[in-house]
Motif scaffolding. Structure first.
Motif, PDB file in Angstrom:
ATOM      1  N   ARG A 281       0.849  -1.195   0.000  1.00  8.80           N
ATOM      2  CA  ARG A 281       0.000   0.000   0.000  1.00  8.80           C
ATOM      3  C   ARG A 281       0.883   1.243   0.000  1.00  8.80           C
ATOM      4  NH1 ARG A 281      -3.685  -1.532   5.154  1.00  8.80           N
ATOM      5  NH2 ARG A 281      -4.207  -3.695   4.583  1.00  8.80           N
ATOM      6  N   VAL A 282       1.145   1.751  -1.160  1.00 11.25           N
ATOM      7  CA  VAL A 282       2.011   2.920  -1.306  1.00 11.25           C
ATOM      8  C   VAL A 282       1.246   4.024  -2.032  1.00 11.25           C
ATOM      9  CG1 VAL A 282       4.126   1.553  -1.275  1.00 11.25           C
ATOM     10  CG2 VAL A 282       2.996   2.008  -3.455  1.00 11.25           C
ATOM     11  N   THR A 455       5.986   0.623 -11.190  1.00 11.40           N
ATOM     12  CA  THR A 455       6.699  -0.382 -11.983  1.00 11.40           C
ATOM     13  C   THR A 455       7.625  -1.209 -11.102  1.00 11.40           C
ATOM     14  OG1 THR A 455       6.644   1.102 -13.896  1.00 11.40           O
ATOM     15  CG2 THR A 455       8.188  -0.733 -13.988  1.00 11.40           C
ATOM     16  N   ALA A 456       8.288  -0.554 -10.161  1.00 13.09           N
ATOM     17  CA  ALA A 456       9.197  -1.268  -9.262  1.00 13.09           C
ATOM     18  C   ALA A 456       8.440  -2.281  -8.414  1.00 13.09           C
ATOM     19  CB  ALA A 456       9.931  -0.271  -8.370  1.00 13.09           C
ATOM     20  N   PHE A 457       7.277  -1.895  -7.907  1.00 14.54           N
ATOM     21  CA  PHE A 457       6.484  -2.828  -7.108  1.00 14.54           C
ATOM     22  C   PHE A 457       5.957  -3.973  -7.967  1.00 14.54           C
ATOM     23  CE2 PHE A 457       6.870   0.171  -3.772  1.00 14.54           C
ATOM     24  CZ  PHE A 457       6.521  -0.482  -2.598  1.00 14.54           C
ATOM     25  N   ASP A 458       5.592  -3.672  -9.203  1.00 15.54           N
ATOM     26  CA  ASP A 458       5.132  -4.730 -10.103  1.00 15.54           C
ATOM     27  C   ASP A 458       6.274  -5.696 -10.423  1.00 15.54           C
ATOM     28  OD1 ASP A 458       2.991  -5.783 -11.936  1.00 15.54           O
ATOM     29  OD2 ASP A 458       4.515  -5.318 -13.443  1.00 15.54           O
ATOM     30  N   LEU A 459       7.470  -5.160 -10.632  1.00 14.60           N
ATOM     31  CA  LEU A 459       8.626  -6.021 -10.893  1.00 14.60           C
ATOM     32  C   LEU A 459       8.917  -6.905  -9.686  1.00 14.60           C
ATOM     33  CD1 LEU A 459      11.063  -6.827 -12.682  1.00 14.60           C
ATOM     34  CD2 LEU A 459      12.338  -4.965 -11.576  1.00 14.60           C
ATOM     35  N   LEU A 626       7.109   4.580   5.388  1.00 16.20           N
ATOM     36  CA  LEU A 626       5.704   4.971   5.417  1.00 16.20           C
ATOM     37  C   LEU A 626       5.037   4.593   6.728  1.00 16.20           C
ATOM     38  CD1 LEU A 626       4.462   3.933   1.854  1.00 16.20           C
ATOM     39  CD2 LEU A 626       5.003   6.236   2.675  1.00 16.20           C
ATOM     40  N   ARG A 627       5.458   3.482   7.324  1.00 19.34           N
ATOM     41  CA  ARG A 627       4.763   2.973   8.506  1.00 19.34           C
ATOM     42  C   ARG A 627       5.704   2.060   9.294  1.00 19.34           C
ATOM     43  NH1 ARG A 627       2.916   0.440   3.843  1.00 19.34           N
ATOM     44  NH2 ARG A 627       1.200   1.915   3.583  1.00 19.34           N
ATOM     45  N   ASN A 698       0.132   2.127  11.520  1.00 19.46           N
ATOM     46  CA  ASN A 698       0.175   1.269  10.335  1.00 19.46           C
ATOM     47  C   ASN A 698      -0.972   1.501   9.368  1.00 19.46           C
ATOM     48  OD1 ASN A 698       2.603  -0.013  10.925  1.00 19.46           O
ATOM     49  ND2 ASN A 698       1.595  -1.558  12.213  1.00 19.46           N
ATOM     50  N   GLY A 699      -2.005   2.207   9.804  1.00 17.38           N
ATOM     51  CA  GLY A 699      -3.057   2.613   8.880  1.00 17.38           C
ATOM     52  C   GLY A 699      -4.098   1.556   8.594  1.00 17.38           C
TER      53      GLY A 699
END
Length: 700
Positions: A281-282, A455-459, A626-627, A698-699
Motif C-alpha cells: 500500500r504505497v 513499476t518497481a512494485f510490479d517487478l 511509510l509505517r 500502520n493505517g
C-alpha cells in the motif's frame, strides 16, 4: 440467505455455494450464513443429499486473520464444522484451488471430499504461531493417522491431490467441473436412501494405535530443540485424538488454540504476515506501471549476477554488461553455477535452464542496452563511479527506459542528478544472495515519477519478492537500522562484553547469527569503507568505536581473509574465537580509559533491540518509511530479525513504549558521548501521551 452463501436445489440435492470473494475468507458473516444454510437444507424434506462448493478461484483459504485477537462472535468456526459434520444428510465437499487452514477444517466436516488435479491442501497455522483450532488436530489424525497428520500440520506445507488421495484426505480426484461431479455423487446417495449410504469411516486413522503412538513419539523427539510453543502443542493435540473422546479432544484443542492466540509469539507472527501484505500500500499504487520485458544489468559481480539470475527466473530477457571480457566471463560463470545448483536440487529442469539461458546476452559495451526497458546498475559502491555510469546510460537508453541503482547507502538524488531524466531514476536495493532473499527496498528519490514506483512494485511481484518503499537517506531503512544495531553492540563490546558473548546473546534472541559473525560473513571492509566515507562529517564529540577499523587495518577482513572477529581455518564454515581480537579490544579500552564492566546477555539484547526501535522511530519521524510495519518487514526479510519477535517496532510495542522510552533515557544518561544513539525522539512522547503504540501508525 445471509450474504456470502447461496443455496441451489436440483431435485433431491441441495448445493450450498460459498461465494465470498476474493478468497472466500471465513469471517463471521460467512460462518453465520453457513449455519443458516445447513439448518435450511436439513429442514427441507425434499433434500436428501448436500453438496458444499465454493465459487471463484478457490475454496476458502482459511479464517479472516484480521478477526484474530478480537472478541469472538458466534458462531465460531468449530461450531460451523460441527454443524456440517452433524448434518443428517450426506455432505459432499467439492474442493478446488487452495484448501487451507479453516477451509480444510470445513472440508473435514463433510462426509466425502473430491477435488480436481492441482488442488492444494494444508494447515499453515504453525507459521502464525497457532494450531488448527476448529477440529483440524482431531479430525485429520482420526481420518489419516498421526504420521501424515503431523507431517501436514507441523510443516505448514501444502500437499497436492495425489498425496491427499494416497493418505485418504480426499475420496476421489475429479475433473474440472468438480461441483457437477459432486452433485452427481450426491444424487446417487439420495437415490440409495439413508439406510444404504456407502460406509464412511472417519476414524480409520485410529485403528493402528501402535503406529499412531510411534508417530507422536518421533515428532516429540524431533522437536526437543524447538523454542516456539505451537509445534509442541500440535503434537499434544494430535495425541489427544487417540487418547480422548472426540468432544474432549475438541475442547483440548480449543484450549491450546486460545493459549497460543494470546501468546506474544503468535501476535508477532501474525503481525509479520499482515505487515508483508500491507507494504504494497504505497501512495503510487494507483499509477500505471510501465511494461518491462527486457532488463539490462550493469555489473556482473556477486550482486549483479544474482540479480540477473532472479530476472531470468521471472521470465525476463536480460543483457548483462561488464567492463571487460574477463569480468563478463566471471559473471556469466556465476550465473551458470546458480543454474547448476538449481538443477541439482530439482528446482529447475535442464530444459528450463536452457530456456532461461537463451534469454541472456552478455556484452562489454553499454550500447547493447539501447533497447532495454529497465537498467539495474550493480557496480561498486562508490558514488562517483555510479554517477559516471548513469551519465553514460543517459545517452544510451531510449526515452521511457528506467534507470535503477542497487546502492545500499548512497544518495540516489545525487546519482539521479547525473542524468537528464531524474524522474526515471529509482533505487532497487536487492539483498544478497539476490535469488534467495525475498526483500526489495524500493528507494524513491525526490523526482521519481509515480509510475516508476508502481513499476518497481510490479517487478518485485514478478520476482516473487516483497517490496518496501523507502525514502532517501544514508542506508535507507534496513542498513540505517543495522548501523544502529552494530553501534549499540560496539558500545557494549567496548564497555566490557566480548564480541562472542554479544553474538551468542543475539542468537539466543533468535537471530541466525550475531552482528560480528555477520560482519565477518559479508566482509569487514564493506562497513569500513562507509565509515571512512562518513568520517569527514562525523561529530568528533560523539562516541566512536574504532575496533572494527583496527581489525581491517590488520588485514582481518572476515571469512574471505580467513580471519576477522573470528578465525576461519582452511575450509571452516564456523569461526573460532580468537584471543588476539580480545587483546586488541582490551588495548582499545585501555587507550580510552575505559574500565570494563560486567555486561549480561539480557542487557545486550535489551540495548540492541532498543537501539533498533529508536532508529526506527527516527526513520518514521523523517518520513523515510511509510509505517512502522514496513520497518519490521525490512528487518525480518533482509536482516534476519527473528520472525517470532515481529521486528523491532513490534518488539517495542510488546515491551511497552513507556518502559522502553524510560530505558532509552537511562542509557542516554549513562553513556555520555554515546547519548546520541539512545536519545528518544518526539514520536515516543506523542504516542505515549495518546495511549498508542507504533502499530497505531500502520493505517489499518
Amino acid at each position: 440467505m445471509t450474504e456470502g452463501v447461496r443455496i441451489e436445489v436440483t431435485g433431491p440435492v441441495a448445493e450450498i455455494v460459498i461465494d465470498n470473494p476474493p478468497v472466500n475468507a471465513i469471517g463471521r458473516k460467512l460462518r453465520l450464513a453457513l449455519v443458516e444454510a445447513f439448518d435450511a437444507v436439513e429442514a427441507d424434506p425434499a433434500v436428501q443429499a448436500v453438496v458444499l462448493s465454493a465459487a471463484g478461484r478457490t475454496w476458502p483459504v482459511g479464517a479472516d486473520i484480521r478477526e484474530f485477537g478480537l472478541p469472538p462472535e458466534a458462531p465460531l468456526l468449530p461450531d460451523v464444522c460441527n454443524r456440517i459434520a452433524d448434518c443428517e444428510k450426506p455432505v459432499v465437499a467439492a474442493l478446488h484451488g487452495n484448501v487451507l487452514g479453516g477451509g480444510l477444517e470445513l472440508a473435514l466436516g463433510a462426509r466425502y471430499r473430491i477435488a480436481p488435479e492441482g488442488t492444494r491442501f494444508g494447515f499453515p497455522e504453525v507459521a502464525l504461531g497457532l494450531i488448527p483450532g476448529a477440529g483440524g488436530t482431531q479430525r485429520l489424525p482420526r481420518l489419516v493417522g498421526a504420521g501424515p497428520a503431523l507431517d501436514m500440520i507441523l510443516s505448514g506445507a501444502a500437499i497436492g491431490t495425489e498425496r491427499a488421495l494416497e493418505i485418504g484426505l480426499i475420496d476421489a480426484v475429479g475433473e474440472n467441473d468438480i461441483a457437477a461431479e459432486a452433485r452427481a455423487l450426491a444424487s446417487e446417495f439420495a437415490t440409495l436412501g439413508q439406510e444404504a449410504y456407502p460406509a464412511h469411516d472417519a476414524e480409520r486413522g485410529l485403528k493402528d494405535p501402535v503406529t499412531f503412538v510411534e508417530a507422536v513419539d518421533a515428532a516429540r523427539a524431533r522437536l526437543r530443540a524447538e523454542q516456539l510453543p505451537a509445534p509442541a502443542r500440535i503434537v499434544d493435540c494430535v495425541e489427544a485424538a487417540l487418547l480422548l473422546p472426540f468432544e474432549s479432544g475438541m475442547a483440548f484443542e480449543r484450549a491450546a488454540f486460545e493459549d497460543l492466540l494470546a501468546s506474544p509469539e503468535s501476535a508477532a507472527l501474525r503481525h509479520a504476515f499482515l505487515a508483508e501484505r500491507r507494504a504494497a500500500r504505497v501512495p503510487e499504487a494507483s499509477a500505471t506501471p510501465r511494461d518491462i520485458s527486457h532488463v539490462g544489468v550493469v555489473g556482473g559481480g556477486m550482486m549483479g549476477a544474482g540479480i540477473t539470475s532472479s530476472l531470468l527466473s521471472a521470465g525476463l530477457r536480460v543483457t548483462l554488461v561488464e567492463r571487460d571480457v574477463d569480468a563478463l566471463s566471471a559473471g556469466l560463470a556465476q550465473i551458470a553455477k546458480t543454474h547448476e545448483r538449481a538443477v541439482a536440487k530439482g528446482r529447475l529442469t535442464p530444459a528450463a535452464r536452457g530456456e532461461e539461458w537463451s534469454r541472456l546476452r552478455g556484452s562489454t559495451d553499454l550500447q547493447a542496452l539501447a533497447p532495454v526497458d529497465l537498467v539495474i546498475e550493480a557496480v561498486t559502491e562508490d558514488e562517483e563511479v555510479k554517477r559516471e555510469v548513469f551519465a553514460r546510460l543517459d545517452g544510451v537508453l531510449r526515452p521511457g527506459a528506467i534507470l535503477a541503482t542497487n546502492t545500499s547507502y548512497l544518495d540516489i538524488n545525487r546519482i539521479a542528478g547525473a542524468t537528464q531524466r531524474p524522474e526515471d531514476v529509482i533505487g532497487l536495493h536487492f539483498f544478497a544472495p539476490a535469488p534467495v532473499m525475498r526483500l526489495l527496498e524500493v528507494v524513491v528519490a525526490e523526482r521519481t515519477a509515480p509510475e516508476i514506483v508502481a513499476t518497481a512494485f510490479d517487478l518485485a511481484r514478478r520476482l516473487g519478492k516483497v517490496a518496501v518503499r523507502a525514502g532517501v537517506c544514508d542506508g535507507f531503512i534496513g542498513n540505517r537500522i543495522l548501523t544502529a544495531y552494530r553501534t549499540a553492540a560496539d558500545f557494549l563490546m567496548e564497555d566490557g562484553a566480548s564480541p562472542y558473548q554479544i553474538d551468542a546473546a543475539m542468537k539466543a534472541y533468535g537471530f541466525p547469527m550475531g552482528p560480528y559473525a555477520a560482519q565477518d560473513l559479508s566482509g569487514l571492509d564493506i562497513s569500513w569503507a562507509r565509515r571512512k566515507r562518513l568520517a569527514a562529517t562525523r561529530d568528533p564529540a560523539r562516541r566512536y568505536v574504532a575496533i572494527g577499523d583496527h581489525l581491517c587495518e590488520a588485514g582481518r577482513l572476515g571469512r574471505k581473509a580467513g580471519r576477522g572477529y573470528y578465525l576461519y581455518p582452511e575450509g571452516a564454515r564456523d569461526g573460532q574465537e580468537d584471543p588476539e581480537v580480545l587483546a586488541l579490544i582490551s588495548r582499545g579500552r585501555l587507550e580510552k580509559g575505559i574500565t570494563p564492566r560486567r555486561v549480561s546477555s539480557e542487557e545486550i539484547r535489551a540495548r540492541c533491540v532498543a537501539a533498533m526501535a529508536n532508529e526506527g522511530a527516527r526513520i518514521l519521524e523523517e518520513g523515510v518509511a511509510l509505517r512502522p510495519s514496513d520497518i519490521d518487514v525490512v528487518m525480518l526479510l533482509g536482516f534476519g530479525f527473528p520472525r517470532h519477535r515481529g521486528g523491532p517496532m513490534q518488539a517495542a510495542d510488546q515491551r511497552g513504549l513507556l518502559a522502553l522510552r524510560n530505558e532509552l533515557r537511562g542509557y542516554a544518561a549513562a553513556d555520555g558521548p554515546g547519548a546520541w544513539l539512545w536519545q528518544p525522539g518526539a514520536l515516543w512522547d506523542e504516542l505515549i501521551k495518546n495511549g498508542k503504540k507504533f502499530a497505531s501508525l500502520n493505517g489499518d
